[in-house]
Design a protein around this motif. Structure first.
Motif, PDB file in Angstrom:
ATOM      1  N   UNK A  60     -15.075 -19.594  49.456  1.00  0.00           N
ATOM      2  CA  UNK A  60     -14.777 -19.130  48.094  1.00  0.00           C
ATOM      3  C   UNK A  60     -13.281 -18.938  47.874  1.00  0.00           C
ATOM      4  N   UNK A  61     -12.558 -18.631  48.942  1.00  0.00           N
ATOM      5  CA  UNK A  61     -11.103 -18.443  48.837  1.00  0.00           C
ATOM      6  C   UNK A  61     -10.390 -19.751  48.493  1.00  0.00           C
ATOM      7  N   UNK A  62     -11.051 -20.885  48.678  1.00  0.00           N
ATOM      8  CA  UNK A  62     -10.463 -22.162  48.268  1.00  0.00           C
ATOM      9  C   UNK A  62     -10.196 -22.177  46.759  1.00  0.00           C
ATOM     10  N   UNK A  63     -10.999 -21.388  46.025  1.00  0.00           N
ATOM     11  CA  UNK A  63     -10.890 -21.358  44.571  1.00  0.00           C
ATOM     12  C   UNK A  63     -10.358 -20.019  44.074  1.00  0.00           C
ATOM     13  N   UNK A  64     -10.875 -18.939  44.630  1.00  0.00           N
ATOM     14  CA  UNK A  64     -10.490 -17.597  44.196  1.00  0.00           C
ATOM     15  C   UNK A  64      -9.742 -16.899  45.321  1.00  0.00           C
ATOM     16  N   UNK A  80     -13.309 -25.120  60.950  1.00  0.00           N
ATOM     17  CA  UNK A  80     -14.746 -24.852  61.038  1.00  0.00           C
ATOM     18  C   UNK A  80     -15.565 -26.137  60.932  1.00  0.00           C
ATOM     19  N   UNK A  81     -15.142 -27.064  60.101  1.00  0.00           N
ATOM     20  CA  UNK A  81     -15.824 -28.361  59.992  1.00  0.00           C
ATOM     21  C   UNK A  81     -15.702 -29.111  61.309  1.00  0.00           C
ATOM     22  N   UNK A  82     -14.493 -29.119  61.867  1.00  0.00           N
ATOM     23  CA  UNK A  82     -14.250 -29.811  63.141  1.00  0.00           C
ATOM     24  C   UNK A  82     -15.134 -29.253  64.252  1.00  0.00           C
ATOM     25  N   UNK A  83     -15.402 -27.967  64.208  1.00  0.00           N
ATOM     26  CA  UNK A  83     -16.236 -27.308  65.219  1.00  0.00           C
ATOM     27  C   UNK A  83     -17.719 -27.302  64.831  1.00  0.00           C
ATOM     28  N   UNK A  84     -18.066 -28.020  63.760  1.00  0.00           N
ATOM     29  CA  UNK A  84     -19.458 -28.099  63.281  1.00  0.00           C
ATOM     30  C   UNK A  84     -20.053 -26.730  62.955  1.00  0.00           C
ATOM     31  N   UNK A  85     -19.241 -25.849  62.405  1.00  0.00           N
ATOM     32  CA  UNK A  85     -19.711 -24.511  62.035  1.00  0.00           C
ATOM     33  C   UNK A  85     -20.100 -24.434  60.563  1.00  0.00           C
ATOM     34  N   UNK A  86     -19.502 -25.312  59.726  1.00  0.00           N
ATOM     35  CA  UNK A  86     -19.827 -25.328  58.304  1.00  0.00           C
ATOM     36  C   UNK A  86     -19.909 -26.780  57.823  1.00  0.00           C
ATOM     37  N   UNK A  87     -20.539 -26.943  56.680  1.00  0.00           N
ATOM     38  CA  UNK A  87     -20.558 -28.220  55.975  1.00  0.00           C
ATOM     39  C   UNK A  87     -19.980 -27.937  54.593  1.00  0.00           C
ATOM     40  N   UNK A  88     -19.033 -28.764  54.180  1.00  0.00           N
ATOM     41  CA  UNK A  88     -18.398 -28.573  52.883  1.00  0.00           C
ATOM     42  C   UNK A  88     -19.109 -29.406  51.819  1.00  0.00           C
ATOM     43  N   UNK A  89     -19.144 -28.877  50.612  1.00  0.00           N
ATOM     44  CA  UNK A  89     -19.666 -29.643  49.490  1.00  0.00           C
ATOM     45  C   UNK A  89     -18.612 -30.676  49.085  1.00  0.00           C
ATOM     46  N   UNK A  90     -19.002 -31.605  48.243  1.00  0.00           N
ATOM     47  CA  UNK A  90     -18.065 -32.623  47.752  1.00  0.00           C
ATOM     48  C   UNK A  90     -16.917 -31.962  46.987  1.00  0.00           C
ATOM     49  N   UNK A  91     -17.233 -30.923  46.234  1.00  0.00           N
ATOM     50  CA  UNK A  91     -16.190 -30.212  45.476  1.00  0.00           C
ATOM     51  C   UNK A  91     -15.209 -29.532  46.423  1.00  0.00           C
ATOM     52  N   UNK A  93     -14.527 -30.375  49.519  1.00  0.00           N
ATOM     53  CA  UNK A  93     -13.721 -31.421  50.170  1.00  0.00           C
ATOM     54  C   UNK A  93     -12.617 -31.916  49.239  1.00  0.00           C
ATOM     55  N   UNK A  94     -12.926 -32.041  47.954  1.00  0.00           N
ATOM     56  CA  UNK A  94     -11.945 -32.484  46.963  1.00  0.00           C
ATOM     57  C   UNK A  94     -10.827 -31.449  46.805  1.00  0.00           C
ATOM     58  N   UNK A  95     -11.171 -30.185  46.797  1.00  0.00           N
ATOM     59  CA  UNK A  95     -10.168 -29.115  46.705  1.00  0.00           C
ATOM     60  C   UNK A  95      -9.220 -29.189  47.897  1.00  0.00           C
ATOM     61  N   UNK A  98      -6.996 -32.266  47.549  1.00  0.00           N
ATOM     62  CA  UNK A  98      -5.959 -32.025  46.535  1.00  0.00           C
ATOM     63  C   UNK A  98      -4.871 -31.078  47.042  1.00  0.00           C
ATOM     64  N   UNK A  99      -5.234 -30.177  47.922  1.00  0.00           N
ATOM     65  CA  UNK A  99      -4.256 -29.232  48.469  1.00  0.00           C
ATOM     66  C   UNK A  99      -3.151 -29.940  49.239  1.00  0.00           C
ATOM     67  N   UNK A 100      -3.475 -31.072  49.838  1.00  0.00           N
ATOM     68  CA  UNK A 100      -2.477 -31.832  50.592  1.00  0.00           C
ATOM     69  C   UNK A 100      -1.401 -32.446  49.688  1.00  0.00           C
ATOM     70  N   UNK A 101      -1.630 -32.378  48.379  1.00  0.00           N
ATOM     71  CA  UNK A 101      -0.658 -32.901  47.411  1.00  0.00           C
ATOM     72  C   UNK A 101      -0.140 -31.803  46.484  1.00  0.00           C
ATOM     73  N   UNK A 102      -0.487 -30.553  46.777  1.00  0.00           N
ATOM     74  CA  UNK A 102      -0.140 -29.431  45.909  1.00  0.00           C
ATOM     75  C   UNK A 102       1.316 -29.013  46.073  1.00  0.00           C
ATOM     76  N   UNK A 103       1.991 -28.866  44.948  1.00  0.00           N
ATOM     77  CA  UNK A 103       3.367 -28.384  44.954  1.00  0.00           C
ATOM     78  C   UNK A 103       3.449 -26.877  44.730  1.00  0.00           C
TER      79      UNK A 103
END
Length: 151
Positions: A60-64, A80-91, A93-95, A98-103
């Motif tokens: 949730x901190x990805x958004x709020x 956590x994804x790399x360690x197979x602890x969570x699965x991310x939704x498509x949204x 993953x998109x967030x 997009x963060x990799x291009x955030x100024x």
């Protein structure tokens, strides 16, 4: 001697004031801030969520959350994804993508007087002139591996 002491106190108090102000606004990312070298409030908060395996709250901190929390959430989610602890939704993953291009800029700190800003993109891509990006990944791996060993 008196002038040196006054100068030192001025620098320290200015740094403390800046840190305090940023805690309530965009947050601060730092793993050894202030005179005692302790983690920033944002790092402590995200560490607590990770150590208690509160993965939905991290996601949730990805958004709020403050900018610092959003940046740290990206790092934690990737770990956590790399360690197979969570699965991310498509949204989610998109967030993250997009963060990799955030100024958007985040305040980073080290010690009692080093305050700089870096974009989330610079930190994630580790193109910033500082070492915070690498420290964040090391921090996330340590936190995730510690909780893995406890479960």
């Amino acid at each position: 001697m008196k002038k040196i002491l006054v100068l030192f106190l001025t620098i320290a108090l200015t740094g403390f004031s800046n840190l305090r102000a940023q805690h309530t606004e965009g947050g601060v990312v730092g793993f050894s801030c202030s005179f005692v070298g302790k983690p920033s409030l944002s790092v402590m908060k995200m560490s607590k969520l990770a150590s208690k395996s509160q993965y939905d709250k991290i996601k949730r901190k990805l958004v709020k959350g403050s900018m610092a929390e959003k940046y740290l959430a990206v790092i934690l989610c990737e770990t956590l994804v790399k360690e197979n602890r969570i699965v991310l939704t498509a949204i989610e993953r998109k967030i993250i993508e997009d963060s990799y291009h955030s100024n958007v800029r985040v305040l980073i700190c080290a010690g009692c007087t080093m305050f700089q800003t870096a974009s989330i993109s610079e930190l994630l891509n580790q193109t910033s002139i500082n070492y915070i990006g690498g420290n964040a990944r090391t921090w996330a791996e340590r936190i995730v591996n510690t909780t893995k060993n406890l479960n």
